[in-house]
Motif scaffolding. Structure first.
Motif, PDB file in Angstrom:
ATOM      1  N   HIS A  92      -3.459  -4.863   5.882  1.00 27.85           N
ATOM      2  CA  HIS A  92      -2.677  -3.782   6.500  1.00 27.85           C
ATOM      3  C   HIS A  92      -2.959  -2.502   5.720  1.00 27.85           C
ATOM      4  CE1 HIS A  92      -0.776  -6.876   8.779  1.00 27.85           C
ATOM      5  NE2 HIS A  92      -0.245  -7.448   7.711  1.00 27.85           N
ATOM      6  N   VAL A  93      -4.086  -1.894   6.018  1.00 22.87           N
ATOM      7  CA  VAL A  93      -4.535  -0.743   5.244  1.00 22.87           C
ATOM      8  C   VAL A  93      -4.318   0.535   6.025  1.00 22.87           C
ATOM      9  CG1 VAL A  93      -6.242  -2.197   4.104  1.00 22.87           C
ATOM     10  CG2 VAL A  93      -6.926  -0.836   6.085  1.00 22.87           C
ATOM     11  N   ASP A  94      -4.436   1.645   5.306  1.00 20.66           N
ATOM     12  CA  ASP A  94      -4.221   2.953   5.929  1.00 20.66           C
ATOM     13  C   ASP A  94      -5.492   3.500   6.577  1.00 20.66           C
ATOM     14  OD1 ASP A  94      -2.295   3.336   3.067  1.00 20.66           O
ATOM     15  OD2 ASP A  94      -1.430   3.342   5.078  1.00 20.66           O
ATOM     16  N   TYR A  95      -6.635   3.207   5.976  1.00 25.61           N
ATOM     17  CA  TYR A  95      -7.899   3.719   6.497  1.00 25.61           C
ATOM     18  C   TYR A  95      -8.993   2.663   6.371  1.00 25.61           C
ATOM     19  CZ  TYR A  95      -5.467   8.163   5.930  1.00 25.61           C
ATOM     20  OH  TYR A  95      -4.548   9.178   5.996  1.00 25.61           O
ATOM     21  N   TRP A  96      -9.869   2.662   7.367  1.00 23.64           N
ATOM     22  CA  TRP A  96     -11.042   1.784   7.381  1.00 23.64           C
ATOM     23  C   TRP A  96     -12.318   2.604   7.487  1.00 23.64           C
ATOM     24  CZ3 TRP A  96     -10.729  -3.313   6.538  1.00 23.64           C
ATOM     25  CH2 TRP A  96      -9.554  -3.999   6.859  1.00 23.64           C
ATOM     26  N   ARG A 108      -5.596   1.938   0.888  1.00 21.80           N
ATOM     27  CA  ARG A 108      -4.183   1.619   1.099  1.00 21.80           C
ATOM     28  C   ARG A 108      -3.392   2.237  -0.055  1.00 21.80           C
ATOM     29  NH1 ARG A 108      -0.524  -2.556   2.984  1.00 21.80           N
ATOM     30  NH2 ARG A 108       0.745  -3.379   1.282  1.00 21.80           N
ATOM     31  N   THR A 109      -2.263   2.828   0.240  1.00 20.39           N
ATOM     32  CA  THR A 109      -1.496   3.481  -0.816  1.00 20.39           C
ATOM     33  C   THR A 109      -0.899   2.473  -1.795  1.00 20.39           C
ATOM     34  OG1 THR A 109       0.416   3.519   0.664  1.00 20.39           O
ATOM     35  CG2 THR A 109      -0.914   5.527   0.530  1.00 20.39           C
ATOM     36  N   LEU A 114     -10.779  11.326   1.315  1.00 21.16           N
ATOM     37  CA  LEU A 114      -9.356  11.403   1.014  1.00 21.16           C
ATOM     38  C   LEU A 114      -9.090  12.509  -0.002  1.00 21.16           C
ATOM     39  CD1 LEU A 114      -8.604   7.588   0.654  1.00 21.16           C
ATOM     40  CD2 LEU A 114      -7.475   9.131   2.266  1.00 21.16           C
ATOM     41  N   TYR A 139      -4.834   6.162  -3.941  1.00 22.47           N
ATOM     42  CA  TYR A 139      -5.042   5.008  -3.069  1.00 22.47           C
ATOM     43  C   TYR A 139      -5.685   3.857  -3.825  1.00 22.47           C
ATOM     44  CZ  TYR A 139      -4.009   7.844   1.020  1.00 22.47           C
ATOM     45  OH  TYR A 139      -3.382   8.643   1.949  1.00 22.47           O
TER      46      TYR A 139
END
Length: 123
Positions: free
Chosen positions: A109-113, A99-100, A26, A32
């Motif tokens: 409910h995350v942005d990246y895994w 997650r932001t 990132l 984050y």
């Protein structure tokens, strides 16, 4: 393409310790909140721990509180999960997540895994 790469998984006996790491690509890692989830065989993915953007403030699932510690090094774009007093029920694939927003991180409910790292604890 953003990547979260976990490492540090392995096999350990009950009562032992492991330290997981998650290195992120990132570009604004410190923007984050970061966290860890896990998924045991035949079970749904569950929240383990999360940490705020600057590392001041964290939360844990009740099943790991007091045994696991989450931390981060923003200079190295890395988040850690120190796991002590491991139990066989901690056996799972552990996933790093970004997650932001820190609030409600545990809902998943995350942005990246990340792709996960396997932890096996034998009795």
């Amino acid at each position: 393409q953003v990547q979260l790469v976990e490492s540090g998984g392995g096999s350990v006996q009950a009562g032992g310790s492991l330290r997981l790491s998650c290195e992120s690509s990132l570009p604004t890692f410190s923007a984050y909140a970061m966290g860890w989830f896990r998924q045991a065989p035949g079970k749904e993915r569950e929240f383990v721990a999360a940490i705020r953007r600057r590392g001041v403030g964290s939360s844990y699932a009740g099943s790991v509180e007091g045994r696991f510690t989450i931390s981060r090094d923003n200079a190295k774009n890395t988040v850690f999960l120190e796991m002590n007093s491991l139990k066989p029920e901690d056996t799972a694939v552990y996933y790093c997540a970004a997650r932001t927003i820190y609030s409600n991180f545990e809902l998943g409910h995350v942005d990246y895994w990340g792709k996960g790292t396997l932890v096996t604890v034998s009795s």
